[in-house]
Design a protein around this motif. Structure first.
Motif, short mmCIF file in Angstrom:
data_model
loop_
_atom_site.label_atom_id
_atom_site.label_comp_id
_atom_site.label_asym_id
_atom_site.label_seq_id
_atom_site.Cartn_x
_atom_site.Cartn_y
_atom_site.Cartn_z
N ALA A 162 0.84 -1.21 0.00
CA ALA A 162 0.00 0.00 0.00
C ALA A 162 0.87 1.26 0.00
O ALA A 162 0.57 2.24 -0.70
N LYS A 163 1.95 1.23 0.77
CA LYS A 163 2.87 2.39 0.80
C LYS A 163 3.48 2.61 -0.58
O LYS A 163 3.62 3.76 -1.03
N THR A 164 3.84 1.52 -1.25
CA THR A 164 4.41 1.65 -2.59
C THR A 164 3.40 2.25 -3.55
O THR A 164 3.72 3.18 -4.32
N LEU A 165 2.16 1.77 -3.52
CA LEU A 165 1.13 2.32 -4.41
C LEU A 165 0.86 3.79 -4.08
O LEU A 165 0.53 4.58 -4.98
N SER A 166 1.00 4.17 -2.82
CA SER A 166 0.71 5.55 -2.44
C SER A 166 1.66 6.55 -3.08
O SER A 166 1.30 7.70 -3.31
N ILE A 167 2.88 6.13 -3.41
CA ILE A 167 3.83 7.07 -4.02
C ILE A 167 3.49 7.33 -5.49
O ILE A 167 4.02 8.26 -6.09
N TYR A 168 2.61 6.51 -6.05
CA TYR A 168 2.15 6.73 -7.43
C TYR A 168 0.82 7.47 -7.47
O TYR A 168 0.26 7.66 -8.55
N ASN A 169 0.30 7.88 -6.32
CA ASN A 169 -1.05 8.44 -6.26
C ASN A 169 -1.09 9.95 -6.43
O ASN A 169 -2.02 10.62 -5.97
N GLY A 170 -0.07 10.51 -7.05
CA GLY A 170 -0.07 11.93 -7.36
C GLY A 170 -0.04 12.84 -6.15
O GLY A 170 -0.57 13.95 -6.19
N GLY A 171 0.60 12.39 -5.05
CA GLY A 171 0.66 13.20 -3.84
C GLY A 171 -0.64 13.23 -3.07
O GLY A 171 -0.76 13.93 -2.06
N ASN A 173 2.38 9.48 0.19
CA ASN A 173 3.77 9.45 -0.28
C ASN A 173 4.63 8.46 0.48
O ASN A 173 5.80 8.72 0.79
N GLY A 174 4.05 7.31 0.82
CA GLY A 174 4.80 6.25 1.47
C GLY A 174 4.83 6.29 2.98
O GLY A 174 5.42 5.41 3.62
N ASP A 175 4.21 7.30 3.59
CA ASP A 175 4.22 7.44 5.06
C ASP A 175 2.81 7.28 5.63
O ASP A 175 1.84 7.79 5.06
N ILE A 176 2.71 6.61 6.77
CA ILE A 176 1.43 6.47 7.46
C ILE A 176 1.14 7.74 8.25
O ILE A 176 1.95 8.17 9.07
N LEU A 177 0.00 8.35 7.99
CA LEU A 177 -0.39 9.57 8.68
C LEU A 177 -1.22 9.29 9.92
O LEU A 177 -1.10 9.97 10.94
N GLU A 178 -2.08 8.25 9.84
CA GLU A 178 -3.04 7.99 10.94
C GLU A 178 -3.62 6.60 10.77
O GLU A 178 -3.76 6.10 9.65
N VAL A 179 -3.96 5.98 11.91
CA VAL A 179 -4.70 4.73 11.92
C VAL A 179 -5.95 4.95 12.75
O VAL A 179 -5.87 5.42 13.88
N LYS A 180 -7.11 4.62 12.21
CA LYS A 180 -8.35 4.90 12.93
C LYS A 180 -9.39 3.83 12.62
O LYS A 180 -9.26 3.06 11.67
N SER A 181 -10.43 3.79 13.43
CA SER A 181 -11.55 2.88 13.20
C SER A 181 -12.37 3.36 12.00
O SER A 181 -12.34 4.53 11.63
N ILE A 182 -13.10 2.43 11.40
CA ILE A 182 -13.92 2.75 10.24
C ILE A 182 -15.32 3.08 10.68
O ILE A 182 -15.92 2.33 11.48
N GLU A 183 -15.83 4.16 10.20
CA GLU A 183 -17.21 4.55 10.50
C GLU A 183 -18.00 4.61 9.21
O GLU A 183 -17.68 5.36 8.29
#
Length: 404
Positions: free
Chosen positions: A224-233, A388-398
């Protein structure tokens, strides 16, 4: 000499009525990734100015940004011939430092007021480079680098060292999609191909603790981190679903040969609920035809019946070797082949149905409350915000009641 990156695009230029919108999205995607930079559009080009110490990292970002066909390092200079000569020689020196010695000069005279035609300016600049850098030589058919000169209204744009980028469309111009992400080879490649077609991507993953351990999820998180770097920021969200209870329920109540298809149907139902809650209208999968028992036309049709969203399968025309080559190219292959189990290998039937009929599936699922199972799974799950490859937050799904 002040350097910048000259960005060129291919497919965007063919979009006519949507071209300005696509250019704007591409500019914004570049800005998101580069931070402190100046990005401006001129006719058919995007000029990216960054501090000299960040030029190398900026070039790396350009190479993976969808919508960019190719790019070069360049600079502006005046219409004065001596300035054009000196700038061209300086750029050629940079190319020589990279071990490149054969070159070609190409000129586009967009401003016809410039006194020399392209065929006149090319040999003059070439002669000056040869005079200042006798180690170089001209090769008009297969040069190691090009000095490209554009005579424009704004001045003379000179660049060298054209680098091929990822092409495609800027992420975001085609809407949003949700990828069913496993830990295997196929689904990350499918996600990358979806991003290449301009889709702003999120992902959903199903795990089965304790049958699948922490290393199995770490593997998916890395993908997922790898795919995030292709997500246009843009922010990339990974929805992590604890699927164990559902798999046990299916294993207990469903005839074994139908259990795999029923699990996939439940995954599709859950993915659809997450997508609809986020106003996402497409689901992306790594499915192909005939690679495994669940990927026959009949089974794909029965699985897809669980959603009203568009289901995209980018790998449908790829064979496995082509998919593996793409995985190596985008940097997911080495992670995907790590030997950690995923939920698709848990409770696999010995003789799965290959041509399921909806009538039979409805019959065997009659004893299960799929809606209730889906709701329970979502309530126990988490969402990872990644950029961009970094985890910003982990949270529950609502999930709002109307979406559940």
């Amino acid at each position: 000499m002040n350097r910048f990156v000259v960005v060129r695009y291919g497919e965007i230029a063919l979009k006519k009525g949507n071209r300005k919108l696509f250019e704007k999205v591409l500019v914004n995607n570049i800005k998101r990734q580069l931070g402190r930079s100046t990005v401006e559009r001129i006719r058919g080009r995007i000029i990216v100015s960054v501090p000299s110490e960040r030029l190398r990292s900026s070039i790396e970002i350009m190479s993976r940004t969808f919508g960019i066909q190719n790019f070069s390092v360049g600079t502006w200079t005046s219409y004065d011939l001596e300035d054009i000569y000196l700038t061209s020689v300086d750029l050629a020196k940079d190319e020589m430092k990279r071990g490149r010695k054969t070159f070609k000069v190409e000129t586009r005279r967009l401003d016809k007021r410039f006194p020399l035609k392209s065929v006149e300016l090319n040999p003059l600049v070439g002669e000056r480079i040869l005079e200042e850098l006798p180690e170089t030589s001209v090769d008009i058919h297969n040069p190691e680098f090009k000095i490209e000169i554009e005579i424009r209204d704004e001045g003379v744009l000179i660049s060298s060292g054209k680098t091929t980028a990822s092409g495609g469309l800027p992420v975001g111009v085609s809407g949003r999609a949700l990828l069913l992400l496993s830990g295997g080879i196929d689904s990350p490649v499918a996600g990358w191909l979806a991003q290449k077609r301009g889709l702003d991507l999120d992902a959903i993953h199903f795990s089965s603790p304790p049958y699948t351990g922490e290393r199995s999820f770490d593997k998916v998180l890395s993908l997922a981190k790898t795919l995030s770097i292709y997500n246009g920021g843009r922010e990339f969200r990974l929805y992590s679903m604890h699927f164990t209870d559902a798999q046990i329920a299916v294993h207990k109540h469903i005839e074994e040969r139908y259990s795999l298809v029923c699990q996939r149907r439940l995954m599709m139902k859950i993915a659809s609920k997450i997508a609809e809650a986020q106003r996402i209208i497409a689901i992306v999968t790594g499915e192909n035809l005939g690679q495994v028992a669940s990927q026959t036309l009949e089974n794909l049709r029965v699985i897809e019946e669980q959603t009203e969203l568009i289901v995209l399968r980018p790998l449908l025309s790829y064979d496995k070797i082509e998919t593996i080559e793409l995985a190596k190219q985008i940097g997911t292959f080495e992670t995907s082949i790590l030997p950690y189990e995923d939920c698709c290998t848990v409770f696999v039937p010995s003789n799965p149905v290959t041509k399921a009929r909806l009538f039979d599936i409805n019959r065997v699922e009659a004893g299960l409350n799929l809606e209730c199972l889906a709701k329970d799974i979502i309530e126990k799950s988490k969402m990872y915000r990644i950029k961009n490859g970094d985890i910003l937050e982990v949270k529950s799904i609502e999930i709002p009641e109307e979406a559940s």
